[in-house]
Design a protein around this motif. Structure first.
Motif, PDB file in Angstrom:
ATOM      1  N   CYS A 121      37.306  38.323  37.086  1.00  0.00           N
ATOM      2  CA  CYS A 121      36.926  39.249  38.167  1.00  0.00           C
ATOM      3  C   CYS A 121      35.778  38.687  38.997  1.00  0.00           C
ATOM      4  O   CYS A 121      35.805  38.761  40.228  1.00  0.00           O
ATOM      5  CB  CYS A 121      36.563  40.610  37.590  1.00  0.00           C
ATOM      6  SG  CYS A 121      37.964  41.501  36.893  1.00  0.00           S
ATOM      7  N   ASP A 122      34.763  38.138  38.319  1.00  0.00           N
ATOM      8  CA  ASP A 122      33.652  37.502  39.041  1.00  0.00           C
ATOM      9  C   ASP A 122      34.175  36.376  39.930  1.00  0.00           C
ATOM     10  O   ASP A 122      33.763  36.243  41.086  1.00  0.00           O
ATOM     11  CB  ASP A 122      32.619  36.920  38.065  1.00  0.00           C
ATOM     12  CG  ASP A 122      31.858  37.975  37.291  1.00  0.00           C
ATOM     13  OD1 ASP A 122      31.751  39.116  37.774  1.00  0.00           O
ATOM     14  OD2 ASP A 122      31.360  37.638  36.203  1.00  0.00           O
ATOM     15  N   GLN A 123      35.062  35.568  39.391  1.00  0.00           N
ATOM     16  CA  GLN A 123      35.619  34.451  40.151  1.00  0.00           C
ATOM     17  C   GLN A 123      36.371  34.945  41.379  1.00  0.00           C
ATOM     18  O   GLN A 123      36.222  34.382  42.471  1.00  0.00           O
ATOM     19  CB  GLN A 123      36.541  33.610  39.266  1.00  0.00           C
ATOM     20  CG  GLN A 123      35.818  32.863  38.179  1.00  0.00           C
ATOM     21  CD  GLN A 123      36.766  32.209  37.184  1.00  0.00           C
ATOM     22  OE1 GLN A 123      37.956  32.508  37.134  1.00  0.00           O
ATOM     23  NE2 GLN A 123      36.224  31.309  36.369  1.00  0.00           N
ATOM     24  N   ARG A 124      37.139  36.002  41.233  1.00  0.00           N
ATOM     25  CA  ARG A 124      37.895  36.546  42.378  1.00  0.00           C
ATOM     26  C   ARG A 124      36.937  37.108  43.433  1.00  0.00           C
ATOM     27  O   ARG A 124      37.165  36.940  44.633  1.00  0.00           O
ATOM     28  CB  ARG A 124      38.898  37.595  41.913  1.00  0.00           C
ATOM     29  CG  ARG A 124      40.056  36.998  41.132  1.00  0.00           C
ATOM     30  CD  ARG A 124      41.225  37.965  40.961  1.00  0.00           C
ATOM     31  NE  ARG A 124      40.841  39.287  40.515  1.00  0.00           N
ATOM     32  CZ  ARG A 124      41.014  39.768  39.294  1.00  0.00           C
ATOM     33  NH1 ARG A 124      41.565  39.021  38.358  1.00  0.00           N
ATOM     34  NH2 ARG A 124      40.643  41.002  39.001  1.00  0.00           N
ATOM     35  N   ILE A 125      35.866  37.768  42.981  1.00  0.00           N
ATOM     36  CA  ILE A 125      34.873  38.294  43.926  1.00  0.00           C
ATOM     37  C   ILE A 125      34.217  37.146  44.701  1.00  0.00           C
ATOM     38  O   ILE A 125      34.111  37.186  45.929  1.00  0.00           O
ATOM     39  CB  ILE A 125      33.808  39.140  43.187  1.00  0.00           C
ATOM     40  CG1 ILE A 125      34.427  40.461  42.719  1.00  0.00           C
ATOM     41  CG2 ILE A 125      32.579  39.381  44.066  1.00  0.00           C
ATOM     42  CD1 ILE A 125      33.543  41.246  41.762  1.00  0.00           C
TER      43      ILE A 125
ATOM     44  N   ALA B   9      34.994  48.432  49.875  1.00  0.00           N
ATOM     45  CA  ALA B   9      36.329  48.978  49.623  1.00  0.00           C
ATOM     46  C   ALA B   9      37.405  47.904  49.766  1.00  0.00           C
ATOM     47  O   ALA B   9      38.314  47.805  48.931  1.00  0.00           O
ATOM     48  CB  ALA B   9      36.605  50.144  50.573  1.00  0.00           C
ATOM     49  N   THR B  10      37.296  47.082  50.797  1.00  0.00           N
ATOM     50  CA  THR B  10      38.280  46.014  51.007  1.00  0.00           C
ATOM     51  C   THR B  10      38.191  44.977  49.900  1.00  0.00           C
ATOM     52  O   THR B  10      39.211  44.511  49.387  1.00  0.00           O
ATOM     53  CB  THR B  10      38.060  45.345  52.380  1.00  0.00           C
ATOM     54  OG1 THR B  10      38.115  46.350  53.395  1.00  0.00           O
ATOM     55  CG2 THR B  10      39.102  44.286  52.649  1.00  0.00           C
ATOM     56  N   LEU B  11      36.969  44.607  49.526  1.00  0.00           N
ATOM     57  CA  LEU B  11      36.779  43.658  48.432  1.00  0.00           C
ATOM     58  C   LEU B  11      37.352  44.212  47.135  1.00  0.00           C
ATOM     59  O   LEU B  11      38.062  43.509  46.407  1.00  0.00           O
ATOM     60  CB  LEU B  11      35.296  43.322  48.260  1.00  0.00           C
ATOM     61  CG  LEU B  11      34.947  42.396  47.105  1.00  0.00           C
ATOM     62  CD1 LEU B  11      35.584  41.021  47.277  1.00  0.00           C
ATOM     63  CD2 LEU B  11      33.438  42.280  46.959  1.00  0.00           C
ATOM     64  N   ALA B  12      37.050  45.469  46.837  1.00  0.00           N
ATOM     65  CA  ALA B  12      37.537  46.087  45.602  1.00  0.00           C
ATOM     66  C   ALA B  12      39.061  46.065  45.545  1.00  0.00           C
ATOM     67  O   ALA B  12      39.651  45.758  44.501  1.00  0.00           O
ATOM     68  CB  ALA B  12      37.014  47.519  45.498  1.00  0.00           C
TER      69      ALA B  12
ATOM     70  N   LEU C 193      39.529  46.030  41.572  1.00  0.00           N
ATOM     71  CA  LEU C 193      38.470  46.750  40.855  1.00  0.00           C
ATOM     72  C   LEU C 193      38.055  47.943  41.704  1.00  0.00           C
ATOM     73  O   LEU C 193      38.391  48.024  42.887  1.00  0.00           O
ATOM     74  CB  LEU C 193      37.244  45.853  40.634  1.00  0.00           C
ATOM     75  CG  LEU C 193      37.358  44.683  39.677  1.00  0.00           C
ATOM     76  CD1 LEU C 193      36.104  43.832  39.744  1.00  0.00           C
ATOM     77  CD2 LEU C 193      37.599  45.158  38.252  1.00  0.00           C
ATOM     78  N   SER C 194      37.270  48.832  41.134  1.00  0.00           N
ATOM     79  CA  SER C 194      36.725  49.945  41.916  1.00  0.00           C
ATOM     80  C   SER C 194      35.546  49.428  42.735  1.00  0.00           C
ATOM     81  O   SER C 194      34.907  48.433  42.364  1.00  0.00           O
ATOM     82  CB  SER C 194      36.279  51.079  40.998  1.00  0.00           C
ATOM     83  OG  SER C 194      35.094  50.704  40.320  1.00  0.00           O
ATOM     84  N   PRO C 195      35.222  50.106  43.836  1.00  0.00           N
ATOM     85  CA  PRO C 195      34.059  49.690  44.620  1.00  0.00           C
ATOM     86  C   PRO C 195      32.769  49.686  43.799  1.00  0.00           C
ATOM     87  O   PRO C 195      31.933  48.789  43.965  1.00  0.00           O
ATOM     88  CB  PRO C 195      34.001  50.727  45.750  1.00  0.00           C
ATOM     89  CG  PRO C 195      35.420  51.156  45.923  1.00  0.00           C
ATOM     90  CD  PRO C 195      35.992  51.154  44.525  1.00  0.00           C
ATOM     91  N   SER C 196      32.583  50.668  42.910  1.00  0.00           N
ATOM     92  CA  SER C 196      31.356  50.693  42.114  1.00  0.00           C
ATOM     93  C   SER C 196      31.296  49.507  41.149  1.00  0.00           C
ATOM     94  O   SER C 196      30.229  48.930  40.929  1.00  0.00           O
ATOM     95  CB  SER C 196      31.215  52.017  41.360  1.00  0.00           C
ATOM     96  OG  SER C 196      32.278  52.187  40.453  1.00  0.00           O
ATOM     97  N   GLN C 197      32.442  49.123  40.575  1.00  0.00           N
ATOM     98  CA  GLN C 197      32.463  47.942  39.696  1.00  0.00           C
ATOM     99  C   GLN C 197      32.123  46.683  40.494  1.00  0.00           C
ATOM    100  O   GLN C 197      31.364  45.831  40.032  1.00  0.00           O
ATOM    101  CB  GLN C 197      33.834  47.784  39.037  1.00  0.00           C
ATOM    102  CG  GLN C 197      34.131  48.793  37.962  1.00  0.00           C
ATOM    103  CD  GLN C 197      35.557  48.651  37.459  1.00  0.00           C
ATOM    104  OE1 GLN C 197      36.502  48.555  38.236  1.00  0.00           O
ATOM    105  NE2 GLN C 197      35.708  48.630  36.144  1.00  0.00           N
TER     106      GLN C 197
ATOM    107  N   ARG D 147      28.895  44.181  39.923  1.00  0.00           N
ATOM    108  CA  ARG D 147      29.109  42.755  39.673  1.00  0.00           C
ATOM    109  C   ARG D 147      28.385  41.908  40.715  1.00  0.00           C
ATOM    110  O   ARG D 147      27.777  40.893  40.388  1.00  0.00           O
ATOM    111  CB  ARG D 147      30.603  42.427  39.654  1.00  0.00           C
ATOM    112  CG  ARG D 147      31.283  42.865  38.368  1.00  0.00           C
ATOM    113  CD  ARG D 147      32.792  42.624  38.448  1.00  0.00           C
ATOM    114  NE  ARG D 147      33.443  42.984  37.221  1.00  0.00           N
ATOM    115  CZ  ARG D 147      33.689  42.144  36.214  1.00  0.00           C
ATOM    116  NH1 ARG D 147      33.315  40.878  36.303  1.00  0.00           N
ATOM    117  NH2 ARG D 147      34.306  42.561  35.132  1.00  0.00           N
ATOM    118  N   ILE D 148      28.438  42.317  41.974  1.00  0.00           N
ATOM    119  CA  ILE D 148      27.743  41.569  43.028  1.00  0.00           C
ATOM    120  C   ILE D 148      26.240  41.586  42.766  1.00  0.00           C
ATOM    121  O   ILE D 148      25.574  40.548  42.877  1.00  0.00           O
ATOM    122  CB  ILE D 148      28.073  42.140  44.424  1.00  0.00           C
ATOM    123  CG1 ILE D 148      29.529  41.843  44.770  1.00  0.00           C
ATOM    124  CG2 ILE D 148      27.139  41.574  45.484  1.00  0.00           C
ATOM    125  CD1 ILE D 148      30.035  42.590  45.993  1.00  0.00           C
ATOM    126  N   ALA D 149      25.705  42.727  42.393  1.00  0.00           N
ATOM    127  CA  ALA D 149      24.271  42.823  42.091  1.00  0.00           C
ATOM    128  C   ALA D 149      23.907  41.890  40.942  1.00  0.00           C
ATOM    129  O   ALA D 149      22.878  41.205  40.993  1.00  0.00           O
ATOM    130  CB  ALA D 149      23.892  44.263  41.757  1.00  0.00           C
TER     131      ALA D 149
END
Length: 155
Positions: free
Chosen positions: A7-11, A24-27, A32-36, A40-42
């Motif tokens: 998931c980190d790699q995809r982000i 929202a688009t990234l999620a 993943l959900s926007p909150s997830q 992860r970004i943080a």
């Protein structure tokens, strides 16, 4: 190195290609959900994997039509620290990149300037006067085929 899961790699893959993606688009893109995604970004920012968010400009549109690579060889016997000598150049707006390298030269600078006259002026007023310079070699880039490509994040 920090441990990155799929998931980190995809982000990271998605954000390197378009850092302006909405959460929202990234999620949606990484399933993943926007909150997830936000958490992860943080975490990726706090760990230093994401170093920042920058605006990339088109150098030619800004009037910077000449790219040059300047190869510096230092006479280490005449100076305390080659890095300190080159450090004066790092604050110059013309210098886009600076690398300490192995081989014949000690440093490679990538510079962007408006024209060859400005490059000549930069070389004579900023580079040549540096303490301990043994040799300067300059190559002007004719065409750029790839620049600032994304890092490989997925195996």
């Amino acid at each position: 190195m920090a441990s990155l899961d799929r998931c980190d790699q995809r982000i990271l893959y998605a954000l390197q290609r378009d850092a302006r993606l909405t959460l929202a688009t990234l999620a949606e893109a990484v399933n993943l959900s926007p909150s997830q995604c936000s958490r992860r970004i943080a975490r990726l920012e706090q760990s230093g994997i994401i170093k920042g968010h920058v605006l990339r400009l088109d150098p030619e549109a800004m009037g910077l039509k000449v790219t040059a690579l300047i190869f510096l060889s230092m006479d280490k016997g005449r100076m305390v620290s080659p890095r300190n000598a080159v450090g004066k150049l790092l604050a110059r707006d013309e210098v886009i990149d600076c690398h300490a390298v192995t081989g014949h030269h000690d440093f490679i600078l990538k510079v962007r300037v408006a024209d060859l006259a400005e490059l000549s002026h930069f070389l004579s007023t900023a580079v040549s006067p540096l303490e301990g310079i043994r040799d300067i070699a300059t190559q002007v880039v004719m065409n750029t085929l790839k620049e600032n490509g994304p890092l490989k994040v997925m195996p």
